[in-house]
Design an enzyme around this catalytic site. Structure first.
Site, PDB file in Angstrom:
ATOM      1  N   ARG A   1       1.073  -1.067  -0.642  1.00  0.00           N
ATOM      2  CA  ARG A   1      -0.070   0.256  -0.310  1.00  0.00           C
ATOM      3  C   ARG A   1       1.201   1.575   0.232  1.00  0.00           C
ATOM      4  O   ARG A   1       0.430   1.672   0.585  1.00  0.00           O
ATOM      5  CB  ARG A   1      -1.325  -0.083   0.874  1.00  0.00           C
ATOM      6  CG  ARG A   1      -1.779  -0.791   1.321  1.00  0.00           C
ATOM      7  CD  ARG A   1      -2.917  -1.120  -0.035  1.00  0.00           C
ATOM      8  NE  ARG A   1      -3.537  -2.237  -0.050  1.00  0.00           N
ATOM      9  CZ  ARG A   1      -3.844  -3.676  -0.318  1.00  0.00           C
ATOM     10  NH1 ARG A   1      -2.424  -3.664  -1.097  1.00  0.00           N
ATOM     11  NH2 ARG A   1      -4.434  -4.458  -0.706  1.00  0.00           N
TER      12      ARG A   1
ATOM     13  N   SER B   1     -11.425   0.132   2.476  1.00  0.00           N
ATOM     14  CA  SER B   1     -10.816   0.188   3.574  1.00  0.00           C
ATOM     15  C   SER B   1      -9.766   1.131   4.935  1.00  0.00           C
ATOM     16  O   SER B   1      -9.627   2.329   4.541  1.00  0.00           O
ATOM     17  CB  SER B   1      -9.211  -0.708   3.508  1.00  0.00           C
ATOM     18  OG  SER B   1     -10.279  -1.874   3.125  1.00  0.00           O
TER      19      SER B   1
ATOM     20  N   GLU C   1      -5.028   4.051   6.012  1.00  0.00           N
ATOM     21  CA  GLU C   1      -5.348   3.645   4.267  1.00  0.00           C
ATOM     22  C   GLU C   1      -6.167   4.752   4.119  1.00  0.00           C
ATOM     23  O   GLU C   1      -5.412   4.647   2.609  1.00  0.00           O
ATOM     24  CB  GLU C   1      -5.466   2.265   4.130  1.00  0.00           C
ATOM     25  CG  GLU C   1      -5.679   1.901   2.757  1.00  0.00           C
ATOM     26  CD  GLU C   1      -5.987   0.331   2.628  1.00  0.00           C
ATOM     27  OE1 GLU C   1      -6.982  -0.257   1.215  1.00  0.00           O
ATOM     28  OE2 GLU C   1      -5.486  -0.409   2.911  1.00  0.00           O
TER      29      GLU C   1
END
Length: 309
Positions: free
Chosen positions: A182, A231, A301
């Protein structure tokens, strides 16, 4: 350039860039562009006509004017105070997909992830179906190494094109992007404009079945019909965020009109009337409780932009 007069900033840009072809909009509402449907305005919103227009704009924009990039707004929380300077959002000029050879697709970064997955299925290209499960656009996927169902962007990307803050255009390999989980290690000022994606020959029916399975799974376990941002936190090494959040007793936790989803507790929901501050406060409350319970620090995130009121 003026930092106070919003219309003044747009006017000054227009005067300084007579060849600009894209659209400038002062005091542009951003809440309607985000999946959470919250947040303050952009001082100026710029939608470039194409890559050349974007490069021209950045080349002539004074260095002291802040530039912020947004995509489809799926993994984004714009704070209530809005965003100063210029917010850039790519549009139709970055929305094409073209087949290269038998198993590669070149796509503009305004293309939704799901649209790339569908184009790959139509061309009988396997390996890109995981994009069916990622909300957002390819620009965001390139910037954060988006992934799902065991695959990540770094696994299928051949190269990317991007424009830097000086208006120079670059072609970057996967190695240049320094991808980790990520995360993209490329300079923050790069604005991605297109990517070349590598799949493999496949059977159209099997690819479509895989995509249907991914879509069904998302609908079953994620609150995709709610005002959410996907998320909220990255999975820490050796852990799953939702399990840590659940163990800390945060499932269903509320701050104002913001709520931790009871279906999937790594999702925050705007139940209607939530502010960006409600959502961010709720997220920070979850982080604090998880830290207290497990000793694990959760990293956001969701990208948070702008100023808090």
């Amino acid at each position: 350039m003026s930092e106070t007069a919003t219309s003044g900033l747009a006017s000054e840009i227009t005067e300084a860039m007579p060849e600009l072809r894209g659209r400038l909009k002062p005091e542009a509402t951003l809440a309607e562009l985000t999946w959470f449907r919250v947040g303050g305005p952009a001082e100026v919103l710029f939608t470039p006509a194409d890559e050349a227009d974007l490069a021209y704009f950045l080349k002539h924009l004074p260095a002291d004017v802040p530039v912020t990039m947004v995509g489809l707004g799926s993994n984004l929380l714009v704070r209530d105070g809005g965003i100063r300077g210029v917010v850039i959002r790519l549009g139709k000029g970055f929305g094409t997909i073209a087949l290269e050879g038998s198993d590669r697709l070149r796509a503009g970064t305004a293309v939704p992830d799901v649209k790339l997955a569908r184009a790959a299925a139509d061309a009988s290209i396997a390996g890109l179906a995981f994009y069916r499960g990622i909300p957002g656009s390819l620009g965001g996927a390139l910037r954060m190494n988006a992934g799902a169902h065991g695959s990540e962007t770094k696994d299928v990307l051949v190269e990317a094109r991007a424009v830097d803050r000086q208006g120079d255009i670059h072609t970057l390999s996967v190695a240049d992007l320094d991808y980790t989980y990520r995360h993209c290690g490329a300079p923050e000022d790069l604005i991605f404009t297109e990517g070349l994606f590598q799949g493999r020959p496949g059977e159209q029916a099997a690819i479509q079945a895989e995509m249907n399975e991914i879509a069904d799974y998302r609908e079953e376990v994620q609150p995709i019909k709610s005002r959410t941002g996907g998320s909220t936190f990255k999975n820490p090494p050796g852990h799953k965020s939702w399990q840590l959040i659940d163990a800390a007793g945060c499932r269903g936790l509320e701050v104002g009109k913001a709520k931790v989803s009871e279906l999937h507790c790594n999702f925050l929901i705007n139940e209607g009337g939530a502010t960006a501050d409600d959502l961010e406060t709720l997220g920070e409350t979850v982080r604090a409780r998880v830290k207290e319970m497990s000793g694990v620090d959760l990293d956001w995130e969701i990208k948070r932009l702008g100023a808090r009121k």
